[in-house]
Motif scaffolding. Structure first.
Motif, PDB file in Angstrom:
ATOM      1  N   ASN A 311       0.811  -1.215   0.000  1.00 28.68           N
ATOM      2  CA  ASN A 311       0.000   0.000   0.000  1.00 28.68           C
ATOM      3  C   ASN A 311       0.850   1.274   0.000  1.00 28.68           C
ATOM      4  OD1 ASN A 311      -2.758  -0.981   0.054  1.00 28.68           O
ATOM      5  ND2 ASN A 311      -2.318  -1.756   2.099  1.00 28.68           N
ATOM      6  N   MET A 312       2.150   1.145   0.291  1.00 33.61           N
ATOM      7  CA  MET A 312       3.039   2.314   0.251  1.00 33.61           C
ATOM      8  C   MET A 312       3.424   2.622  -1.195  1.00 33.61           C
ATOM      9  SD  MET A 312       3.771   3.967   3.029  1.00 33.61           S
ATOM     10  CE  MET A 312       5.314   4.790   2.631  1.00 33.61           C
ATOM     11  N   PRO A 313       3.463   3.907  -1.568  1.00 35.54           N
ATOM     12  CA  PRO A 313       3.907   4.275  -2.923  1.00 35.54           C
ATOM     13  C   PRO A 313       5.369   3.881  -3.132  1.00 35.54           C
ATOM     14  CG  PRO A 313       2.806   6.118  -1.821  1.00 35.54           C
ATOM     15  CD  PRO A 313       3.050   5.076  -0.779  1.00 35.54           C
ATOM     16  N   THR A 314       5.729   3.647  -4.384  1.00 31.01           N
ATOM     17  CA  THR A 314       7.129   3.409  -4.724  1.00 31.01           C
ATOM     18  C   THR A 314       7.839   4.757  -4.839  1.00 31.01           C
ATOM     19  OG1 THR A 314       6.550   3.365  -7.069  1.00 31.01           O
ATOM     20  CG2 THR A 314       6.633   1.248  -5.924  1.00 31.01           C
ATOM     21  N   MET A 315       9.139   4.731  -5.098  1.00 32.41           N
ATOM     22  CA  MET A 315       9.890   5.973  -5.233  1.00 32.41           C
ATOM     23  C   MET A 315       9.514   6.634  -6.569  1.00 32.41           C
ATOM     24  SD  MET A 315      13.672   4.969  -3.776  1.00 32.41           S
ATOM     25  CE  MET A 315      13.865   3.648  -4.965  1.00 32.41           C
TER      26      MET A 315
END
Length: 379
Positions: A311-315
């Protein structure tokens, strides 16, 4: 064998009989010779069990029987409700009316013991929810906090007979409401008709997985005009690049959280971000991110556990790639009255049964000093 075990065994045999018959009805055919043999054997076993159960009842006093029915303990009650839940899904009605499911126009309301199992599993598989400060109450909740962002209590030298200057912070509050969210899980009747299939565990796991994924996404990213979650974290480190992170930026992010809140701090990031950080080294050529079998999730970075979430965005440009800090600074209010219903008729044409769950939830940052974020450069 105890009376309770005999009754459970009898009910399981009834479920197996009905499953055999229902399978033939569904496939619009007569029962096979093998199925009839199995059906007749089950019927004989049920009659034998009925005889044994009747004998057990006659050997027991009337008071014991009434106590079993009317003064069921918490644990036994939960087991009975779980059995009633499984029986209802399979189309079998429990003999004991006091533990039958409440049936409405559209389905049956699942007992709280089943709903509590789902919430317990959400707690077990969703670390962000587990580590946050949780308030399990309904309605609107106002949480006061002391703010020293613009002014704080300070001590200073004083002169005798002269007034001290008053300096202090101020009390503010965050308001947690209840945003309604629902999840639907459909269960195949082919699975239901399999008497060996643990239908209760399947439903609990399926619902908990769906709920935990949704809750984690909301806690990490938030939604405009709904749950804020960590989206309003104010302590921030801006990356110099939109596609890469440096060791110095990770140190800056860790240092953004005061030492007093470092004890329970963790890193949260996407797996792709962790992969990139694994290649970073310090001045001595030592990798910053270490494989650690004693760590909660297998890795440590600058001495703290690393948790990865899809659920965390990528760079990527402008995205929050990492959160760091004590997640206890995030407040989550989840109504303790989770509503679960079984819909037997709605999905009949799909050869399935629906299980729908409703929750009321809200989340906001409660202590802004405990958590910081690293945001990638906007191109």
């Amino acid at each position: 064998m105890k009376l309770k075990a005999l009754l459970e065994k009898r009910n399981n045999k009834v479920v197996e009989m009905k499953a055999l018959l229902d399978r033939a009805k569904t496939e619009e055919r007569a029962m096979t010779e093998e199925e009839m043999t199995q059906f007749n054997n089950l019927e004989k076993e049920i009659k034998d069990l009925d005889t044994t159960i009747e004998a057990e009842k006659r050997a027991s006093s009337l008071e014991v029987i009434d106590d079993t029915k009317k003064n069921v303990g918490v644990e036994e009650r939960a087991e009975a409700e779980e059995r009633a839940f499984a029986s209802y899904i399979r189309g079998v009605i429990e003999e004991r009316a006091d533990i039958n499911l409440t049936v409405g126009d559209n389905g049956a309301v699942v007992p709280s013991s089943i709903a509590n199992k789902i919430i317990k599993k959400v707690y077990d598989i969703c670390p962000i929810y587990q580590l946050a400060t949780r308030y399990n109450i309904g309605g609107t909740l106002n949480i006061p906090y002391y703010d020293e962002a613009t002014q704080k209590i300070e001590m200073a030298y004083a002169t005798e007979f002269q007034e001290l200057e008053s300096t202090s912070g101020k009390f503010l509050s965050i308001e947690l409401k209840g945003f309604l969210a629902g999840v639907l899980s459909k269960v195949s009747k082919s699975l239901i008709n399999n008497s060996q299939f643990d239908i209760v565990s399947f439903v609990v796991s399926a619902m908990a997985d769906a709920i935990s994924k949704w809750i984690e996404n909301e806690l990490l990213n938030g939604t405009d005009n709904k749950i804020e979650g960590l989206s309003t974290v104010t302590q921030k480190v801006d990356a110099a690049s939109s596609t890469a992170i440096t060791a110095d930026e990770l140190i800056d992010l860790q240092e953004a959280v005061p030492d007093i809140y470092q004890g329970s701090a963790i890193w949260i990031m996407n797996r792709a971000t962790r992969k990139a950080i694994r290649k970073l080294k310090d001045g001595d050529g030592t990798y910053l991110l270490q494989k650690d079998f004693n760590a909660k999730w297998g890795y440590t970075l600058l001495g703290k556990d690393v948790y990865t979430s899809d659920n965390m965005p990528t760079m990527a440009a402008g995205k929050t790639a990492i959160f760091y800090g004590d997640m206890n600074g995030l407040a989550v209010k989840l109504s303790e009255n989770m509503n679960i219903e079984v819909l037997r008729e709605k999905f009949a044409t799909q050869h399935a049964i629906g299980v729908v769950g409703w929750i009321e939830i809200d989340s906001k940052v409660e202590n802004s000093q405990k958590i910081a974020k690293l945001v990638m450069k906007t191109t």
